[in-house]
Design a protein around this motif. Structure first.
Motif, mmCIF file in Angstrom:
data_model
loop_
_atom_site.group_PDB
_atom_site.id
_atom_site.type_symbol
_atom_site.label_atom_id
_atom_site.label_comp_id
_atom_site.label_asym_id
_atom_site.label_seq_id
_atom_site.Cartn_x
_atom_site.Cartn_y
_atom_site.Cartn_z
ATOM 1 N N ASP A 16 0.854 -1.193 0.000
ATOM 2 C CA ASP A 16 0.000 0.000 0.000
ATOM 3 C C ASP A 16 0.891 1.245 0.000
ATOM 4 O O ASP A 16 1.715 1.419 0.904
ATOM 5 C CB ASP A 16 -0.883 0.036 1.262
ATOM 6 C CG ASP A 16 -1.898 -1.097 1.283
ATOM 7 O OD1 ASP A 16 -2.232 -1.609 0.196
ATOM 8 O OD2 ASP A 16 -2.352 -1.467 2.387
ATOM 9 N N LEU A 17 0.737 2.087 -1.006
ATOM 10 C CA LEU A 17 1.467 3.364 -1.057
ATOM 11 C C LEU A 17 0.437 4.443 -0.729
ATOM 12 O O LEU A 17 -0.455 4.717 -1.526
ATOM 13 C CB LEU A 17 2.054 3.590 -2.453
ATOM 14 C CG LEU A 17 2.957 2.462 -2.988
ATOM 15 C CD1 LEU A 17 3.450 2.783 -4.389
ATOM 16 C CD2 LEU A 17 4.149 2.234 -2.064
ATOM 17 N N ASP A 37 3.248 7.068 3.264
ATOM 18 C CA ASP A 37 3.634 5.867 4.009
ATOM 19 C C ASP A 37 3.582 4.640 3.106
ATOM 20 O O ASP A 37 2.777 4.593 2.181
ATOM 21 C CB ASP A 37 2.665 5.617 5.173
ATOM 22 C CG ASP A 37 2.945 6.558 6.321
ATOM 23 O OD1 ASP A 37 4.053 6.505 6.874
ATOM 24 O OD2 ASP A 37 2.047 7.374 6.625
ATOM 25 N N ILE A 38 4.436 3.669 3.423
ATOM 26 C CA ILE A 38 4.380 2.383 2.721
ATOM 27 C C ILE A 38 3.908 1.340 3.728
ATOM 28 O O ILE A 38 4.452 1.251 4.830
ATOM 29 C CB ILE A 38 5.772 1.972 2.178
ATOM 30 C CG1 ILE A 38 6.250 3.000 1.145
ATOM 31 C CG2 ILE A 38 5.726 0.574 1.558
ATOM 32 C CD1 ILE A 38 7.597 2.691 0.526
ATOM 33 N N GLY A 39 2.865 0.609 3.360
ATOM 34 C CA GLY A 39 2.366 -0.449 4.258
ATOM 35 C C GLY A 39 2.283 -1.760 3.496
ATOM 36 O O GLY A 39 2.172 -1.768 2.265
ATOM 37 N N PHE A 40 2.364 -2.862 4.214
ATOM 38 C CA PHE A 40 2.250 -4.166 3.563
ATOM 39 C C PHE A 40 0.867 -4.741 3.822
ATOM 40 O O PHE A 40 0.375 -4.707 4.953
ATOM 41 C CB PHE A 40 3.341 -5.111 4.068
ATOM 42 C CG PHE A 40 4.712 -4.591 3.757
ATOM 43 C CD1 PHE A 40 5.075 -4.346 2.443
ATOM 44 C CD2 PHE A 40 5.614 -4.300 4.764
ATOM 45 C CE1 PHE A 40 6.333 -3.831 2.134
ATOM 46 C CE2 PHE A 40 6.875 -3.797 4.473
ATOM 47 C CZ PHE A 40 7.236 -3.550 3.151
ATOM 48 N N GLY A 41 0.232 -5.257 2.785
ATOM 49 C CA GLY A 41 -1.124 -5.766 2.949
ATOM 50 C C GLY A 41 -1.481 -6.784 1.893
ATOM 51 O O GLY A 41 -0.649 -7.586 1.467
ATOM 52 N N GLY A 42 -2.740 -6.717 1.439
ATOM 53 C CA GLY A 42 -3.319 -7.789 0.622
ATOM 54 C C GLY A 42 -4.062 -8.679 1.604
ATOM 55 O O GLY A 42 -3.575 -8.907 2.727
ATOM 56 N N LYS A 43 -5.242 -9.156 1.212
ATOM 57 C CA LYS A 43 -6.031 -9.976 2.142
ATOM 58 C C LYS A 43 -5.260 -11.204 2.591
ATOM 59 O O LYS A 43 -5.324 -11.606 3.743
ATOM 60 C CB LYS A 43 -7.339 -10.404 1.465
ATOM 61 C CG LYS A 43 -8.433 -9.421 1.692
ATOM 62 C CD LYS A 43 -9.792 -10.054 1.685
ATOM 63 C CE LYS A 43 -10.784 -9.201 2.415
ATOM 64 N NZ LYS A 43 -10.600 -9.070 3.825
ATOM 65 N N THR A 108 5.576 -6.507 -7.795
ATOM 66 C CA THR A 108 4.735 -6.838 -6.647
ATOM 67 C C THR A 108 3.403 -6.073 -6.776
ATOM 68 O O THR A 108 3.383 -4.952 -7.282
ATOM 69 C CB THR A 108 5.457 -6.400 -5.348
ATOM 70 O OG1 THR A 108 6.724 -7.072 -5.312
ATOM 71 C CG2 THR A 108 4.661 -6.756 -4.106
ATOM 72 N N GLY A 109 2.311 -6.683 -6.340
ATOM 73 C CA GLY A 109 1.006 -6.004 -6.362
ATOM 74 C C GLY A 109 1.070 -4.708 -5.562
ATOM 75 O O GLY A 109 1.677 -4.671 -4.491
ATOM 76 N N VAL A 110 0.471 -3.655 -6.104
ATOM 77 C CA VAL A 110 0.559 -2.341 -5.459
ATOM 78 C C VAL A 110 -0.814 -1.668 -5.436
ATOM 79 O O VAL A 110 -1.548 -1.728 -6.417
ATOM 80 C CB VAL A 110 1.565 -1.432 -6.214
ATOM 81 C CG1 VAL A 110 1.400 0.022 -5.813
ATOM 82 C CG2 VAL A 110 2.994 -1.851 -5.938
ATOM 83 N N PRO A 128 -2.641 -5.488 -9.545
ATOM 84 C CA PRO A 128 -2.381 -6.776 -8.884
ATOM 85 C C PRO A 128 -1.002 -7.369 -9.141
ATOM 86 O O PRO A 128 -0.516 -8.178 -8.351
ATOM 87 C CB PRO A 128 -3.472 -7.695 -9.448
ATOM 88 C CG PRO A 128 -4.018 -7.014 -10.649
ATOM 89 C CD PRO A 128 -3.744 -5.543 -10.510
ATOM 90 N N GLY A 129 -0.339 -6.983 -10.235
ATOM 91 C CA GLY A 129 1.033 -7.437 -10.501
ATOM 92 C C GLY A 129 1.200 -8.932 -10.329
ATOM 93 O O GLY A 129 0.415 -9.726 -10.866
ATOM 94 N N ALA A 130 2.203 -9.335 -9.534
ATOM 95 C CA ALA A 130 2.563 -10.758 -9.393
ATOM 96 C C ALA A 130 1.391 -11.626 -8.924
ATOM 97 O O ALA A 130 1.311 -12.803 -9.283
ATOM 98 C CB ALA A 130 3.726 -10.892 -8.414
ATOM 99 N N ASN A 131 0.458 -11.035 -8.165
ATOM 100 C CA ASN A 131 -0.685 -11.834 -7.685
ATOM 101 C C ASN A 131 -1.453 -12.459 -8.847
ATOM 102 O O ASN A 131 -1.997 -13.555 -8.720
ATOM 103 C CB ASN A 131 -1.665 -10.964 -6.900
ATOM 104 C CG ASN A 131 -1.071 -10.443 -5.617
ATOM 105 O OD1 ASN A 131 -0.691 -11.224 -4.754
ATOM 106 N ND2 ASN A 131 -0.965 -9.131 -5.507
#
Ligand code: ATP
Length: 325
Positions: A16-17, A37-43, A108-110, A128-131
């Motif tokens: 998450d950007l 901020d940069i956060g890591f996520g995805g369900k 990577t998905g962004v 979704p990129g790589a996902n």
């Protein structure tokens, strides 16, 4: 220590950007934002973090100590600048990242998120990129005790892994978000379906449901053993194949009464806590029935901690932070 139970979370990983601004720029305009901020996520990653944190204390994770549940993330990232830090952050939470594929030449998905502070509205561009670049053969996982799925990967990847898991006697759980109609094979022999009210309505095909028993009956008739419908602050409805066969109605397990700050990741925390309870049962059951009342009440208490904090992954509690029954 006995061999740990293994939960595999087969799902998405997104970065998450997030930038905050009092108003969004109009076409052709450049604005200076208030923060970034940069956060890591995805369900997938959020639910994997929830499983990892809810099966160990923060101290255990910091010291790299083993827990009685091993949590494995199965998914894909690109070989870009985001993935090393993403994997590092997951390992810090105590997750096993060995089955995350780093796809050469892929991104990577962004999610690029603009938060407009004046209106409180978010604008999100998701790539979704790589996902979505991942192929069935990249992500086969078949030696867990519990497999937890969502729908942020290509459907053929999800369906294939669900079948492999079922054939191997792995306990299957799906939180089908974002909700899209699923083929019958997704439900047949499924251990646990966790849906919120909207997903329950879309997937059952019952618009504006007035009876959760009717909705649950649709899923049970398709082959689901345990139907769990989360109802936000109203708690959780559940029905089982066994109860329905005995003509018993579903049950409600109330949520904890708390002051809500931000409900982001409440559903992911619930799914993680519930999956850990299933893993403990699988490891210890010796033929006894799974106690849904206890598992759901625990998952409600875990999710009640998440709604009291702002943020997504950052608001998911550790096992020692969940209040006792
Ligand atoms: P989200 O998308 O916000 O992560 P969701 O729509 O998937 O969540 P919900 O049914 O809103 O799922 O919430 C999941 C669980 O979180 C609930 O079953 C409950 O345990 C907890 N929860 C949600 N809202 C509240 C609330 N207002 N008070 C207490 N607990 C809550």
């Amino acid at each position: 220590m006995a061999k740990p139970a293994v939960i595999s979370v087969i799902g998405s990983l997104n970065v998450d950007l997030v930038t905050r601004t009092s108003r969004v720029p109009v076409g052709g305009e450049t604005l200076t934002s208030e923060s970034f901020d940069i956060g890591f996520g995805g369900k997938g990653a959020n639910q994997a973090v929830a499983c990892a944190r809810l099966s160990r204390t923060e101290k255990q994770a910091l010291n790299g100590e083993a827990s009685d549940v091993e949590v494995r993330m199965v998914g894909a990232v690109g070989d870009d600048q985001f993935s090393p830090d993403f994997l590092k952050s997951l390992r810090k939470d105590g997750l096993n990242t060995d089955k995350i594929k780093v796809l050469p030449g892929k991104k990577t998905g962004v999610a690029v998120i603009i938060v407009e502070t004046q209106s409180g509205e978010n604008r999100i561009m998701f790539c979704p990129g790589a996902n979505y670049d991942v192929k069935v053969e990249d992500l086969v996982d078949d030696d867990a005790s519990v497999a937890l799925f969502q729908l942020e990967l290509p459907l053929d990847v999800v369906l294939h892994n669900m079948k492999v898991a079922r054939d191997k006697g792995v306990e299957t759980i799906i939180n089908p978000a974002p909700a899209i109609p699923l083929p019958d094979e997704a439900y047949s022999g499924l251990g646990h379906l966790i849906v919120n009210e909207t997903e329950a309505s879309i997937l059952s095909g019952i618009e504006n449901p007035t009876s959760w028993d009717k909705v649950a009956a649709v899923f049970v008739s398709r082959g689901v053993k345990n139907v769990i419908i989360t109802l936000g602050g109203d708690g959780v409805y559940y029905q089982t194949e066994k109860r329905q066969s005995e003509s018993l109605p579903g049950k409600i397990v109330p949520a904890r009464k708390v002051k809500v700050v931000d409900t982001t990741a409440a559903g992911d925390t619930f799914a993680g806590a519930y999956s850990v309870a299933v893993a403990h049962w699988k490891a210890m059951s010796r033929g006894s029935d799974f106690d849904l009342d206890v598992a759901i009440a625990h998952a409600n208490r875990a999710a009640s901690m998440t709604v009291q904090k702002k943020g997504a992954q950052s608001s998911i509690p550790w096992a020692n932070e969940v209040p006792e029954a």
